[in-house]
Design an enzyme around this catalytic site. Structure first.
Site, PDB file in Angstrom:
ATOM      1  N   TYR A 173      -1.990 -22.510   7.965  1.00 37.00           N
ATOM      2  CA  TYR A 173      -2.191 -21.874   9.266  1.00 37.00           C
ATOM      3  C   TYR A 173      -1.550 -22.748  10.341  1.00 37.00           C
ATOM      4  O   TYR A 173      -0.423 -23.190  10.183  1.00 37.00           O
ATOM      5  CB  TYR A 173      -3.691 -21.619   9.496  1.00 37.00           C
ATOM      6  CG  TYR A 173      -3.941 -20.539  10.518  1.00 37.00           C
ATOM      7  CD1 TYR A 173      -3.408 -19.260  10.356  1.00 37.00           C
ATOM      8  CD2 TYR A 173      -4.699 -20.797  11.647  1.00 37.00           C
ATOM      9  CE1 TYR A 173      -3.605 -18.275  11.298  1.00 37.00           C
ATOM     10  CE2 TYR A 173      -4.915 -19.814  12.602  1.00 37.00           C
ATOM     11  CZ  TYR A 173      -4.366 -18.554  12.427  1.00 37.00           C
ATOM     12  OH  TYR A 173      -4.573 -17.579  13.358  1.00 37.00           O
ATOM     13  N   LYS A 230      -5.756   2.321  -9.235  1.00 31.45           N
ATOM     14  CA  LYS A 230      -4.298   2.244  -9.259  1.00 31.45           C
ATOM     15  C   LYS A 230      -3.843   0.804  -9.032  1.00 31.45           C
ATOM     16  O   LYS A 230      -2.912   0.311  -9.675  1.00 31.45           O
ATOM     17  CB  LYS A 230      -3.740   3.141  -8.162  1.00 31.45           C
ATOM     18  CG  LYS A 230      -2.288   3.514  -8.330  1.00 31.45           C
ATOM     19  CD  LYS A 230      -2.133   4.667  -9.293  1.00 31.45           C
ATOM     20  CE  LYS A 230      -0.710   5.157  -9.338  1.00 31.45           C
ATOM     21  NZ  LYS A 230      -0.575   6.369 -10.133  1.00 31.45           N
ATOM     22  N   GLY A 288       2.748  22.771  -8.391  1.00 24.14           N
ATOM     23  CA  GLY A 288       2.364  21.726  -7.456  1.00 24.14           C
ATOM     24  C   GLY A 288       3.396  20.629  -7.395  1.00 24.14           C
ATOM     25  O   GLY A 288       4.516  20.762  -7.918  1.00 24.14           O
ATOM     26  N   ASN A 301      -5.345  17.295 -17.249  1.00 19.91           N
ATOM     27  CA  ASN A 301      -6.365  16.324 -17.654  1.00 19.91           C
ATOM     28  C   ASN A 301      -7.706  16.679 -17.045  1.00 19.91           C
ATOM     29  O   ASN A 301      -7.769  17.162 -15.916  1.00 19.91           O
ATOM     30  CB  ASN A 301      -5.965  14.909 -17.188  1.00 19.91           C
ATOM     31  CG  ASN A 301      -5.447  14.056 -18.325  1.00 19.91           C
ATOM     32  OD1 ASN A 301      -5.904  14.182 -19.451  1.00 19.91           O
ATOM     33  ND2 ASN A 301      -4.497  13.194 -18.020  1.00 19.91           N
TER      34      ASN A 301
END
Length: 757
Positions: A39, A94, A196, A287
């Protein structure tokens, strides 16, 4: 596949620290100086450097390895519009996949934004933080609008995985399905169920691969998409309008070569498949339940090639085969975008990998004994570690060649960097294999257990990698049958000791070699019924350069015959066994863990010297610690005394080796202990650990492997008269290839002379 209950899933997410991710510092922060560097005032230098040259952000911050996974929760995993907050578990998941498979860091960003403009504005505002943007679970057609705008307005990769992931992975499967069924892409008639984001992107990608646009029929909940249809149409669907007069899914399937389901469960009736062409390709990817269950489809069309999104059936089209590795390659090239060339490269790389022999680690993960390219194996399994090494370099190369990279990459060096991300053990293995591959001669490797599938697969890799020429010992018919069953293009030399024309020579030679050890001609003939005698004799007689055995035999059953035939190397009295142990990115050599039960001081010294020289052969400078329960005389005992004596022998005979002891194990590997308490030591932070007896070495490496998560390579036999190495029962193919690479390098060093091994 085991079922997962609601309580299981919630407990998994709730257990310990809630959620699935955390932020971990990558630099030390334990002193005042560390704080000053991290820092104020040190961070100011980084700020000024980036201000002067924005590309420095990739070098000085986490930007080059950081992806934003962004969603507004409008289309969550087939659960519909549940909002931004409800999408967070998926986005964290994810992030976990990015990290686990490609070592990419992720911040999950859930946006309370209902319009494309709001999402675009938010992502543009946060984009400087990241090296890439992964859009997730955003409904169509908004997803197309958002991605197109962000790709045009940002200088980092933007990728909507729901669209392109499925397209790339199923595209790889399509390439290989065409190969298996002898089809040409330009002749394919394809039916897309669903309109889609994923379906439209997949159809577009198939056109890029070579499928003709006019040969694609798209069907949604309202029927076939055609030009004059008004219900639920947009420009993205209209591109795939079919004006042949076909209006229903059953009609569309008549004469089709392929059906791609990206819609909902059970929308394909079994009888409809009867009208498809021969060897129909059925990718039913809804799915968790696909458009038609594979076993139902197989009953109607036993000639079908079937893929789903499920892990409990062959040919799983799983996006995790794509996005981690595509972003890895894009990030490492400092790419401005992920373009069509990069997506195409990823698909072709996956298709190529499916042709390669499958590692045992993958087979074990899926409870399989074998897996080979064909109808039930069109694309790699998600847990195949080689996907990173195939896809990321292909994507990075395409980024450079298509002009979107801001960084040039040496692909060989880049591959080594990727190996490092998979763990230091892979780096060590790769280094050993590279060294063996570079030998001037192609050495002949005799495998005793030539009928074993693991040995055949290892031998195939040895030949394909250019490590040497394998010789498989065993029944010729059995070996050929196994090769055919494995689907390998492989015609190795096969030696059957019972019928080998050289057998008479070997019997005579073994008789003369052991005649003063009580071995008559008849006994020699009997001994050579064992391949563990026959193989060493092949090496002894110059008909092979290396002998490998032990996969199905106990260690003494291999080493004793080998010692009787080839003995120890000139100037060496005792052979020894070393394990390479990799833990926390460090490489250690544990010796002797397999041969000498209770060595005396002279034998310990010899073991240490052999191991130090072996470490140097791998370009690792040895720092040898002679281990004991005592630290430099702190606990006098005959056992510690022999270790101390061994140190003096080494220092006298090999002053070039850094060695000290006797010392305890923690003293050997913790530099601070030596610096604080034993500054007299000539060694700190040792990497060659010589144990006082076989028991302690064997116990240590096995406990580290089982409880400490260490990777081990070995045992590697040192000091033999010829290159003979003993496998462990249960070794996998990767282990066998590693041992072969060591043996081949040893054979080359002996051929060139002057290199200690």
């Amino acid at each position: 596949m085991s079922s997962v209950s609601k309580s299981d899933a919630l407990e998994y997410h709730r257990r310990g620290r809630p959620g699935k991710i955390e932020v971990t510092p990558t630099k030390p922060l334990s002193t005042q100086r560390d704080l000053s560097l991290a820092y104020s005032p040190g961070v100011a230098e980084a700020v000024l450097a980036i201000d002067e040259n924005p590309l420095e952000a990739f070098e000085l911050t986490a930007k080059a390895n950081l992806v934003a996974v962004v969603s507004n929760g409008s289309a969550i995993l087939g659960l519909g519009n549940r909002g931004a907050l409800a999408s967070k578990p998926v986005m964290e998941g994810k992030g976990v996949l990015f990290k686990r498979f490609a070592d990419v860091d992720v911040f999950d960003i859930e946006l309370d934004a209902d319009t494309p403009e709001a999402v675009i504005a938010a992502v543009k505002a946060i984009a400087p933080t990241f090296g890439g943007i992964n859009l997730e679970d955003i409904k169509a057609p908004e997803a197309f609008i958002i991605e197109e705008r962000l790709k045009a307005e940002l200088d980092i990769p933007v990728f909507h995985d729901d669209q392109h992931g499925t397209a790339i992975i199923s595209g790889a499967a399509l390439l290989n399905a065409c190969e298996v069924t002898h089809r040409r892409l330009e002749d394919m008639r394809v039916v897309m169920i669903g309109a889609g984001a994923a379906s439209i992107a997949t159809a577009n990608f198939y056109v890029e691969l070579g499928v003709k646009l006019e040969n694609i029929t798209m069907v949604d909940v309202h029927g076939v998409v055609y030009s004059d249809r008004e219900q639920d149409m947009d420009d993205y669907k209209r591109k795939f309008a079919n004006d042949s007069g076909v209006r229903t899914l059953p009609e569309a399937l008549e004469g089709a070569d392929m059906v791609v389901g990206l819609s909902a469960a059970d929308v394909i009736k079994p009888d409809w498949l009867r009208t498809m062409n021969h060897d129909p390709i059925i990718f039913a990817m809804a799915n968790p339940r696909p458009e038609i269950m594979p076993d139902v489809a197989r009953d109607v069309r036993p000639d079908a090639i079937i893929g789903t999104g499920r892990s409990d059936y062959p040919n799983q089209v799983n996006n995790v085969l794509g996005f981690p590795f595509i972003f890895r390659g894009a990030l490492d090239a400092y790419a401005r975008q992920i373009n069509e060339d990069m997506k195409m490269a990823a698909s072709h790389a996956l298709a190529q990998l499916a042709h390669e022999d499958v590692p045992d680690s993958v087979l074990n993960a899926y409870g399989l004994s074998a897996l080979k390219f064909g109808r039930d194996y069109l694309i790699p399994k998600p847990f195949d570690p080689r996907v990173l090494l195939y896809v990321a370099p292909a994507v990075a190369k395409a980024a450079v060649e298509s002009g979107v990279a801001r960084r040039e990459l040496d692909l060989e060096e880049y591959r080594r960097e990727l190996l490092a991300r998979q763990g230091h053990g892979q780096q060590v293995r790769d280094s050993m294999i590279s060294r063996a591959r570079s030998t001037r001669r192609k050495h002949r490797i005799a495998f005793a257990e030539g009928e074993q599938t693991k040995i055949i697969r290892a031998a195939y890799i040895v030949r394909e990698e250019g490590l040497g020429e394998p010789i498989l010992m065993g029944e010729q018919a059995t070996i050929h049958e196994q090769i055919q069953e494995l689907g390998l293009d492989f015609s190795p030399r096969i030696v059957n000791p019972a019928t080998d024309p050289q057998r008479g020579r070997y019997v005579e030679a073994l008789h003369m070699l052991r005649v003063r050890k009580g071995v008559t001609y008849r006994v020699a003939n009997s001994m050579l019924r064992s391949r563990n005698y026959y193989g060493p004799m092949m090496v002894h007689m110059g008909d092979a350069d290396v002998f490998i055995s032990g996969l199905t035999a106990e260690y003494p059953q291999v080493i004793r015959p080998a010692l009787q035939v080839v003995g120890t190397r000139d100037g060496v009295n005792h052979t020894s066994g070393v394990y390479i142990v990799i833990i926390k990115q460090r490489v250690y050599f544990f010796t002797d863990a397999t041969v000498n039960i209770d060595p005396n001081a002279e034998t310990l010294a010899e073991i240490a010297i052999l191991t130090a020289d072996f470490a140097r052969s791998l370009s690792i400078e040895p720092r040898v610690a002679m281990l004991s329960f005592s630290n430099f005389g702190s606990a006098p005992h005959p056992t510690s005394a022999k270790v101390r004596d061994a140190v003096q022998i080494i220092k006298k005979t090999r002053p070039d080796i850094a060695v000290d002891g006797e010392m305890q194990a923690d003293t050997a590997v913790v530099a601070d202990i030596v610096e604080d308490r034993y500054p007299i030591s000539a060694v700190k932070d040792a990497n060659v650990l010589v144990f006082p007896d076989l028991g302690s070495a064997n116990i240590a490496y096995k406990l580290l492997a089982r409880l400490g998560g260490a990777e081990t390579i070995g045992p590697i036999l040192l000091g033999m008269g010829k290159p003979v190495h003993v496998l462990q029962a249960g070794d996998d193919v990767e282990d066998i290839v590693s041992i072969v690479s060591v043996a081949v390098t040893e054979a080359e060093d002996r051929h060139l002379n002057g290199v200690r091994v």
